[in-house]
Design an enzyme around this catalytic site. Structure first.
Site, PDB file in Angstrom:
ATOM      1  N   SER A 165      32.047   9.374  -3.838  1.00  0.00           N
ATOM      2  CA  SER A 165      31.525   8.999  -5.104  1.00  0.00           C
ATOM      3  C   SER A 165      30.685   8.320  -5.800  1.00  0.00           C
ATOM      4  CB  SER A 165      32.400   7.638  -4.584  1.00  0.00           C
ATOM      5  OG  SER A 165      32.622   6.567  -5.883  1.00  0.00           O
ATOM      6  N   TYR A 178      33.746  -1.007  -0.398  1.00  0.00           N
ATOM      7  CA  TYR A 178      33.616   0.075  -0.982  1.00  0.00           C
ATOM      8  C   TYR A 178      32.397   0.805  -1.627  1.00  0.00           C
ATOM      9  CZ  TYR A 178      35.803   3.757  -3.764  1.00  0.00           C
ATOM     10  OH  TYR A 178      35.632   5.410  -3.729  1.00  0.00           O
TER      11      TYR A 178
END
Length: 290
Positions: A165, A178
């Protein structure tokens, strides 16, 4: 008399000059897609099936997997097997390779896509949920790669697509776990890309920005008090189909990192030149909940 041309020694031949990409499908090979029940993972499975790859679909939500397997098998004439597995647990994870052997398939393509995201102040976080996130986003991809890459190297044939990501391209306050996990996935993938490309195995990291899936709603992310979907401008979003297509095409080209979408790609590239000391206060203010 012309001088004799010196023949190249084996040491002069550079194995990394041989291009590696997505292997061609065969009746005995398959693509293992972890986290295939929805979103990007399901779309990657569709992309691979459309290219003739047999599939082994893995996730906790077996009913969704079976529906997808039946659909892709009927539409593309490929073999699509379903294996339910809790990737957070070492024992079920370790049995996957044996279960796939029993199906008479070898894994030529590995897709590490399983994941979820925590958010909010870390000091208020559920410690077990944070650890579970590390198990899914870091431990599981490392374990699956360790399980299947030795045979790929031995065959000199294989491809690994790791779904990372743009969140991993800088620290994200209020999403510390995350962003750190996705940073690990990026670093791990880029290192393996160079380590394995002379062995006939290609490794690509897919690093999308915002993707239109139920991921954000499930995670409950907010930016400046607004839901993530409302806070991020629509031009920055891409569909799960677009993300999957870009990832598989990148794998076919032997790309190291793929960032879909020109706007997000430009922002990610520019962000690398801005020191964290400057970026982080701005990010922290944006991510802080009102």
């Amino acid at each position: 008399m012309r001088p004799l041309r010196r023949l190249p020694r084996s040491a002069d031949v550079r194995p990394h000059a041989v291009p590696v990409s997505l292997p061609s499908p065969s009746p005995s090979s398959a693509a293992l897609v972890a986290g295939a029940s929805a979103g990007i993972g399901a779309c990657i499975a569709r992309e691979l099936a459309s290219r003739g790859h047999n599939l082994v679909l893995v996730a906790r939500r077996r009913p969704r997997l079976q529906k997808l397997a039946d659909e892709l098998g009927a539409e593309h004439g490929v073999r699509a097997e379903v294996l339910g597995c809790d990737l957070t647990k070492p024992a079920p994870r370790a049995r996957l390779a044996g279960r796939i052997d029993e199906l008479g398939l070898q894994v030529d393509v590995l897709v590490n896509n399983a994941g979820f995201a925590t958010n909010g102040p870390f000091y208020k976080a559920d410690a077990e949920r944070e650890l579970e996130q590390v198990r899914v986003l870091v431990e599981a991809p490392v374990a699956l790669t360790s399980a299947f890459v030795p045979a790929m190297v031995e065959r000199r044939r294989g491809a690994i697509l790791n779904v990372a990501s743009t969140a991993g391209m800088q620290p994200l306050p209020y999403s510390a776990g995350y962003s750190a996990a996705k940073a690990y996935m990026l670093t791990f993938s880029e290192a393996l890309h160079h380590e394995l490309k002379s062995k006939g195995v290609t490794v690509t990291a897919l690093a999308p920005g915002p993707v239109e899936t139920d991921f954000w709603e499930i995670s409950g992310w907010e930016v400046a008090g607004y839901s993530f979907e409302k806070a991020v401008p629509r031009p920055a979003w891409i569909t799960a189909e677009q993300a999957a297509r870009a990832g598989v095409k990148g794998l076919e080209k032997g790309a190291r990192v793929v960032v879909p979408g020109w706007g997000v790609k430009a922002a990610a590239a520019a962000g690398r030149y801005v020191p964290n000391a400057i970026k982080l206060p701005t990010i922290e203010r944006a991510m802080r909940r009102r």
